[in-house]
Motif scaffolding. Structure first.
Motif, PDB file in Angstrom:
ATOM      1  N   LEU A  78      15.506  -2.430   4.837  1.00 25.66           N
ATOM      2  CA  LEU A  78      14.050  -2.397   4.984  1.00 25.66           C
ATOM      3  C   LEU A  78      13.549  -3.652   5.673  1.00 25.66           C
ATOM      4  CD1 LEU A  78      11.184  -1.374   4.421  1.00 25.66           C
ATOM      5  CD2 LEU A  78      11.400  -2.302   2.105  1.00 25.66           C
ATOM      6  N   ALA A  79      14.017  -4.811   5.250  1.00 22.56           N
ATOM      7  CA  ALA A  79      13.576  -6.074   5.842  1.00 22.56           C
ATOM      8  C   ALA A  79      13.939  -6.154   7.317  1.00 22.56           C
ATOM      9  CB  ALA A  79      14.189  -7.253   5.075  1.00 22.56           C
ATOM     10  N   ALA A  80      15.150  -5.700   7.669  1.00 21.85           N
ATOM     11  CA  ALA A  80      15.575  -5.743   9.069  1.00 21.85           C
ATOM     12  C   ALA A  80      14.761  -4.781   9.921  1.00 21.85           C
ATOM     13  CB  ALA A  80      17.065  -5.423   9.170  1.00 21.85           C
ATOM     14  N   ALA A  81      14.400  -3.628   9.357  1.00 21.67           N
ATOM     15  CA  ALA A  81      13.565  -2.680  10.100  1.00 21.67           C
ATOM     16  C   ALA A  81      12.183  -3.268  10.363  1.00 21.67           C
ATOM     17  CB  ALA A  81      13.447  -1.367   9.315  1.00 21.67           C
ATOM     18  N   LEU A  85      10.396  -4.027  14.184  1.00 18.75           N
ATOM     19  CA  LEU A  85       9.296  -3.173  14.612  1.00 18.75           C
ATOM     20  C   LEU A  85       7.990  -3.954  14.753  1.00 18.75           C
ATOM     21  CD1 LEU A  85      10.105  -0.138  12.301  1.00 18.75           C
ATOM     22  CD2 LEU A  85      10.516  -0.281  14.770  1.00 18.75           C
ATOM     23  N   GLY A  86       7.048  -3.335  15.445  1.00 14.32           N
ATOM     24  CA  GLY A  86       5.774  -3.988  15.720  1.00 14.32           C
ATOM     25  C   GLY A  86       4.799  -3.929  14.560  1.00 14.32           C
ATOM     26  N   ALA A  87       3.651  -4.568  14.781  1.00 10.08           N
ATOM     27  CA  ALA A  87       2.639  -4.680  13.726  1.00 10.08           C
ATOM     28  C   ALA A  87       1.990  -3.349  13.390  1.00 10.08           C
ATOM     29  CB  ALA A  87       1.567  -5.682  14.154  1.00 10.08           C
ATOM     30  N   ASP A  88       2.073  -2.361  14.287  1.00  4.01           N
ATOM     31  CA  ASP A  88       1.444  -1.067  14.034  1.00  4.01           C
ATOM     32  C   ASP A  88       2.427  -0.034  13.494  1.00  4.01           C
ATOM     33  OD1 ASP A  88       2.937  -0.772  16.334  1.00  4.01           O
ATOM     34  OD2 ASP A  88       1.407   0.392  17.414  1.00  4.01           O
ATOM     35  N   ALA A  89       3.648  -0.450  13.153  1.00  5.50           N
ATOM     36  CA  ALA A  89       4.669   0.471  12.667  1.00  5.50           C
ATOM     37  C   ALA A  89       4.461   0.791  11.191  1.00  5.50           C
ATOM     38  CB  ALA A  89       6.060  -0.117  12.872  1.00  5.50           C
ATOM     39  N   GLU A  90       5.122   1.836  10.744  1.00  8.77           N
ATOM     40  CA  GLU A  90       5.156   2.180   9.325  1.00  8.77           C
ATOM     41  C   GLU A  90       6.607   2.446   8.946  1.00  8.77           C
ATOM     42  OE1 GLU A  90       2.370   4.869   6.740  1.00  8.77           O
ATOM     43  OE2 GLU A  90       3.933   6.165   7.588  1.00  8.77           O
ATOM     44  N   VAL A  91       7.041   1.873   7.830  1.00 12.16           N
ATOM     45  CA  VAL A  91       8.393   2.086   7.331  1.00 12.16           C
ATOM     46  C   VAL A  91       8.292   2.720   5.950  1.00 12.16           C
ATOM     47  CG1 VAL A  91      10.629   1.063   6.795  1.00 12.16           C
ATOM     48  CG2 VAL A  91       9.208   0.059   8.599  1.00 12.16           C
ATOM     49  N   THR A 110      13.143 -11.691  -3.645  1.00 18.31           N
ATOM     50  CA  THR A 110      13.199 -12.901  -2.810  1.00 18.31           C
ATOM     51  C   THR A 110      14.435 -12.927  -1.916  1.00 18.31           C
ATOM     52  OG1 THR A 110      14.277 -14.094  -4.626  1.00 18.31           O
ATOM     53  CG2 THR A 110      11.886 -14.284  -4.449  1.00 18.31           C
ATOM     54  N   ALA A 111      15.520 -12.241  -2.322  1.00 25.37           N
ATOM     55  CA  ALA A 111      16.767 -12.282  -1.549  1.00 25.37           C
ATOM     56  C   ALA A 111      16.575 -11.744  -0.139  1.00 25.37           C
ATOM     57  CB  ALA A 111      17.855 -11.494  -2.278  1.00 25.37           C
ATOM     58  N   ALA A 112      15.755 -10.699   0.013  1.00 27.31           N
ATOM     59  CA  ALA A 112      15.513 -10.098   1.325  1.00 27.31           C
ATOM     60  C   ALA A 112      14.160 -10.486   1.903  1.00 27.31           C
ATOM     61  CB  ALA A 112      15.621  -8.573   1.231  1.00 27.31           C
ATOM     62  N   GLY A 113      13.457 -11.403   1.241  1.00 31.21           N
ATOM     63  CA  GLY A 113      12.163 -11.833   1.754  1.00 31.21           C
ATOM     64  C   GLY A 113      10.999 -10.966   1.311  1.00 31.21           C
ATOM     65  N   ASN A 114      11.153 -10.278   0.194  1.00 31.15           N
ATOM     66  CA  ASN A 114      10.077  -9.454  -0.384  1.00 31.15           C
ATOM     67  C   ASN A 114       9.512  -8.421   0.601  1.00 31.15           C
ATOM     68  OD1 ASN A 114       9.828 -10.627  -3.127  1.00 31.15           O
ATOM     69  ND2 ASN A 114       9.342 -12.489  -1.972  1.00 31.15           N
ATOM     70  N   ALA A 117       6.415  -6.130  -0.088  1.00 31.12           N
ATOM     71  CA  ALA A 117       5.061  -6.681  -0.013  1.00 31.12           C
ATOM     72  C   ALA A 117       4.464  -6.561   1.382  1.00 31.12           C
ATOM     73  CB  ALA A 117       5.079  -8.148  -0.447  1.00 31.12           C
ATOM     74  N   ASP A 118       5.261  -6.182   2.371  1.00 31.71           N
ATOM     75  CA  ASP A 118       4.763  -6.036   3.742  1.00 31.71           C
ATOM     76  C   ASP A 118       3.805  -4.845   3.799  1.00 31.71           C
ATOM     77  OD1 ASP A 118       4.724  -5.121   6.626  1.00 31.71           O
ATOM     78  OD2 ASP A 118       6.075  -6.840   6.844  1.00 31.71           O
ATOM     79  N   PRO A 119       2.626  -4.998   4.392  1.00 29.53           N
ATOM     80  CA  PRO A 119       1.654  -3.894   4.435  1.00 29.53           C
ATOM     81  C   PRO A 119       2.129  -2.686   5.236  1.00 29.53           C
ATOM     82  CG  PRO A 119       0.912  -5.741   5.781  1.00 29.53           C
ATOM     83  CD  PRO A 119       2.082  -6.240   4.988  1.00 29.53           C
ATOM     84  N   ARG A 120       3.169  -2.832   6.033  1.00 29.30           N
ATOM     85  CA  ARG A 120       3.698  -1.702   6.798  1.00 29.30           C
ATOM     86  C   ARG A 120       4.637  -0.829   5.973  1.00 29.30           C
ATOM     87  NH1 ARG A 120       6.535  -4.871  11.432  1.00 29.30           N
ATOM     88  NH2 ARG A 120       6.865  -6.282   9.640  1.00 29.30           N
ATOM     89  N   THR A 121       4.983  -1.270   4.764  1.00 27.22           N
ATOM     90  CA  THR A 121       5.932  -0.555   3.911  1.00 27.22           C
ATOM     91  C   THR A 121       5.230   0.486   3.056  1.00 27.22           C
ATOM     92  OG1 THR A 121       7.402  -2.490   3.791  1.00 27.22           O
ATOM     93  CG2 THR A 121       7.654  -0.806   2.080  1.00 27.22           C
TER      94      THR A 121
END
Length: 224
Positions: A78-81, A85-91, A110-114, A117-121
């Motif tokens: 998930l973090a790598a995706a 991807l750009g700011a307008d993407a959705e994962v 925290t291991a993958a950078g949370n 919490a990304d708004p695209r998730t």
């Protein structure tokens, strides 16, 4: 050296067994209770990263790209995706075990950078196959890292995903020129042929569990 300590358990729906989350200093491990070895470790995520990188590079330039990650695990795919991807993407990330989602929102995150919490998730708690069936033409890329690959380990129901019917459903869930990427612990020529039989062009990539160039060799299929 410090020993791993169990800090969480989570039931596997329909299986009657459980996953265990263990921690040793800043290292985490997920294991199946009562079985040897481990499913995942935060030190070994090179191939999980590669799964997203290989798939998302094919669709990253599309406006409002929408991709799916099947299997949250430790959050590295998930973090790598999200990074690719750009700011307008959705994962959309599908995870069967609710406890795994909670671990990623808690100490494991925290291991993958949370990435949760990304708004695209967007999180879908439930069976990956059900999500695929609900969303024909819904995704530019689908990344499957469910179980141990085509050879299931934790849940027999996962076999459907890798069957001709499951692969056809995944193909139908792709948008035009979309890509299906599948992670596996090892090579499987029969699965390669299965992908071809549902009408997909197939590329097989060998990646390492640890970077740079270290650890076990894992396999990623790219099908389109």
């Amino acid at each position: 050296m410090a020993k791993f300590e169990t800090i969480g358990t989570a039931s596997i729906p329909g299986k009657g067994s459980e996953l265990r989350l263990l921690q040793r200093n800043d290292e985490f491990s997920i294991r199946i209770a009562g079985t040897p070895g481990e499913l995942m470790n935060t030190r070994l995520h090179g191939s999980e990263d590669a799964l997203a990188e290989l798939a998302c590079r094919r669709v990253a330039d599309r406006p409002q790209a929408r991709v799916m990650v099947g299997g949250l695990g430790m959050g590295f795919t998930l973090a790598a995706a999200l990074k690719a991807l750009g700011a307008d993407a959705e994962v959309v990330v599908a995870e069967l075990v609710p406890g795994v989602v909670e671990w990623n929102r808690g100490p494991l995150g925290t291991a993958a950078g949370n990435p949760l919490a990304d708004p695209r998730t967007r999180v879908s708690v439930g069976d990956v196959g059900e999500l695929l069936r609900r969303e024909p033409g819904g995704f530019d890329a689908i990344m499957l890292d469910v179980d141990n690959g085509p050879e299931g380990l934790t849940r027999r129901e996962n076999d459907w995903l890798y069957s001709p019917e499951g692969l056809a459903t995944a193909q139908q869930a792709l948008r035009p020129d979309g890509v299906l990427a599948v992670w596996s612990a090892g090579q499987d020529p029969a699965f390669t042929e299965r992908l071809r039989r549902v009408g997909l062009l197939v590329e097989t990539v060998t990646v390492r569990a640890q970077r740079p160039g270290k650890g076990a060799r894992h396999c990623i299929w790219l099908a389109y």
